[in-house]
Scaffold this motif. Structure first.
Motif, mmCIF file in Angstrom:
data_model
loop_
_atom_site.group_PDB
_atom_site.id
_atom_site.type_symbol
_atom_site.label_atom_id
_atom_site.label_comp_id
_atom_site.label_asym_id
_atom_site.label_seq_id
_atom_site.Cartn_x
_atom_site.Cartn_y
_atom_site.Cartn_z
ATOM 1 N N PHE A 104 12.001 2.678 0.650
ATOM 2 C CA PHE A 104 10.772 1.884 0.577
ATOM 3 C C PHE A 104 9.823 2.252 1.709
ATOM 4 C CE2 PHE A 104 8.224 -1.850 1.537
ATOM 5 C CZ PHE A 104 7.758 -2.218 0.286
ATOM 6 N N ASP A 105 10.370 2.371 2.940
ATOM 7 C CA ASP A 105 9.534 2.680 4.104
ATOM 8 C C ASP A 105 8.925 4.074 4.035
ATOM 9 O OD1 ASP A 105 9.928 0.192 5.201
ATOM 10 O OD2 ASP A 105 11.605 0.818 6.477
ATOM 11 N N ASN A 106 9.561 4.989 3.328
ATOM 12 C CA ASN A 106 9.000 6.334 3.179
ATOM 13 C C ASN A 106 7.809 6.367 2.230
ATOM 14 O OD1 ASN A 106 10.828 7.531 4.908
ATOM 15 N ND2 ASN A 106 12.295 7.951 3.282
ATOM 16 N N ILE A 107 7.765 5.439 1.301
ATOM 17 C CA ILE A 107 6.732 5.469 0.262
ATOM 18 C C ILE A 107 5.635 4.427 0.495
ATOM 19 C CG2 ILE A 107 6.312 5.242 -2.211
ATOM 20 C CD1 ILE A 107 9.284 5.970 -2.615
ATOM 21 N N PHE A 108 6.015 3.223 0.923
ATOM 22 C CA PHE A 108 5.085 2.098 0.975
ATOM 23 C C PHE A 108 4.987 1.490 2.372
ATOM 24 C CE2 PHE A 108 7.027 1.876 -3.334
ATOM 25 C CZ PHE A 108 5.893 2.155 -4.075
ATOM 26 N N LYS A 109 3.933 0.694 2.552
ATOM 27 C CA LYS A 109 3.798 -0.168 3.730
ATOM 28 C C LYS A 109 3.230 -1.501 3.273
ATOM 29 C CE LYS A 109 -0.560 1.983 4.950
ATOM 30 N NZ LYS A 109 -1.293 2.749 5.942
ATOM 31 N N VAL A 110 3.575 -2.550 3.985
ATOM 32 C CA VAL A 110 3.110 -3.899 3.672
ATOM 33 C C VAL A 110 2.183 -4.349 4.785
ATOM 34 C CG1 VAL A 110 3.806 -6.280 3.241
ATOM 35 C CG2 VAL A 110 5.245 -4.407 2.441
ATOM 36 N N LYS A 111 0.997 -4.832 4.402
ATOM 37 C CA LYS A 111 0.014 -5.276 5.383
ATOM 38 C C LYS A 111 -0.495 -6.657 5.007
ATOM 39 C CE LYS A 111 -2.899 -2.430 7.108
ATOM 40 N NZ LYS A 111 -4.070 -1.567 7.266
ATOM 41 N N ARG B 72 0.836 -1.193 0.000
ATOM 42 C CA ARG B 72 0.000 0.000 0.000
ATOM 43 C C ARG B 72 0.876 1.251 0.000
ATOM 44 N NH1 ARG B 72 -5.366 -0.089 1.639
ATOM 45 N NH2 ARG B 72 -6.189 -2.187 1.871
ATOM 46 N N SER B 73 0.401 2.285 -0.666
ATOM 47 C CA SER B 73 1.107 3.562 -0.633
ATOM 48 C C SER B 73 0.750 4.270 0.666
ATOM 49 C CB SER B 73 0.736 4.417 -1.834
ATOM 50 O OG SER B 73 -0.593 4.849 -1.741
ATOM 51 N N LYS B 74 1.701 4.971 1.230
ATOM 52 C CA LYS B 74 1.457 5.682 2.483
ATOM 53 C C LYS B 74 0.675 6.964 2.264
ATOM 54 C CE LYS B 74 4.990 4.091 5.605
ATOM 55 N NZ LYS B 74 6.084 4.480 6.485
ATOM 56 N N TYR C 211 10.325 -9.078 -0.689
ATOM 57 C CA TYR C 211 9.889 -9.325 -2.066
ATOM 58 C C TYR C 211 9.512 -8.017 -2.759
ATOM 59 C CZ TYR C 211 6.858 -10.688 -5.919
ATOM 60 O OH TYR C 211 6.275 -10.812 -7.144
ATOM 61 N N PHE C 212 8.682 -7.210 -2.090
ATOM 62 C CA PHE C 212 8.246 -5.954 -2.695
ATOM 63 C C PHE C 212 9.407 -4.971 -2.860
ATOM 64 C CE2 PHE C 212 3.867 -7.047 -0.979
ATOM 65 C CZ PHE C 212 3.326 -7.295 -2.230
ATOM 66 N N ILE D 152 -1.328 -1.161 -4.125
ATOM 67 C CA ILE D 152 -0.505 -1.125 -5.322
ATOM 68 C C ILE D 152 -0.330 -2.521 -5.903
ATOM 69 C CG2 ILE D 152 1.747 -0.476 -6.253
ATOM 70 C CD1 ILE D 152 0.139 1.891 -5.165
ATOM 71 N N ASP D 153 -0.103 -3.502 -5.029
ATOM 72 C CA ASP D 153 0.162 -4.861 -5.477
ATOM 73 C C ASP D 153 -0.249 -5.834 -4.379
ATOM 74 O OD1 ASP D 153 1.019 -6.960 -7.024
ATOM 75 O OD2 ASP D 153 3.130 -6.427 -6.999
ATOM 76 N N VAL D 154 -0.523 -7.066 -4.759
ATOM 77 C CA VAL D 154 -0.886 -8.123 -3.815
ATOM 78 C C VAL D 154 -0.083 -9.367 -4.164
ATOM 79 C CG1 VAL D 154 -2.754 -9.589 -2.958
ATOM 80 C CG2 VAL D 154 -3.223 -7.218 -3.553
ATOM 81 N N ILE D 155 0.409 -10.033 -3.126
ATOM 82 C CA ILE D 155 1.136 -11.290 -3.321
ATOM 83 C C ILE D 155 0.490 -12.336 -2.428
ATOM 84 C CG2 ILE D 155 2.849 -10.720 -1.578
ATOM 85 C CD1 ILE D 155 4.887 -12.298 -3.135
ATOM 86 N N GLU D 156 0.410 -13.559 -2.931
ATOM 87 C CA GLU D 156 -0.148 -14.658 -2.148
ATOM 88 C C GLU D 156 0.854 -15.801 -2.138
ATOM 89 O OE1 GLU D 156 -4.142 -17.432 -1.833
ATOM 90 O OE2 GLU D 156 -3.900 -16.085 -3.512
#
Length: 70
Positions: A42-49, A6-8, A30-31, A14-18
């Motif tokens: 990466f941490d400034n722009i995105f987050k992974v949930k 997800r974008s912050k 991976y992202f 933005i993308d999904v991985i399974e």
């Protein structure tokens, strides 16, 4: 398990991985590799949930079994 990138700024997906043998750290790695960014950038722009599966609504559990009177 599914993970979302997800974008912050606007919390947009933005993308999904399974992958079933992956934890959140592995999904983040991976992202990061996919976006070709260092962790700080990466941490400034995105987050992974994590994206847990959605339970199905069981409408028949709430329906009454009594017949209508005519």
């Amino acid at each position: 398990m599914k993970f979302e990138l997800r974008s912050k700024s606007d919390n947009e997906v933005i993308d999904v991985i399974e992958m079933y043998n992956l934890d959140i750290k592995g999904a983040k790695a991976y992202f990061m590799t996919r976006k070709k960014l260092e962790e700080k950038d990466f941490d400034n722009i995105f987050k992974v949930k994590p994206n847990p599966p959605v339970g199905r609504y069981k409408w028949w559990k709430e329906e009454t079994t009594e017949l209508d009177d005519f």
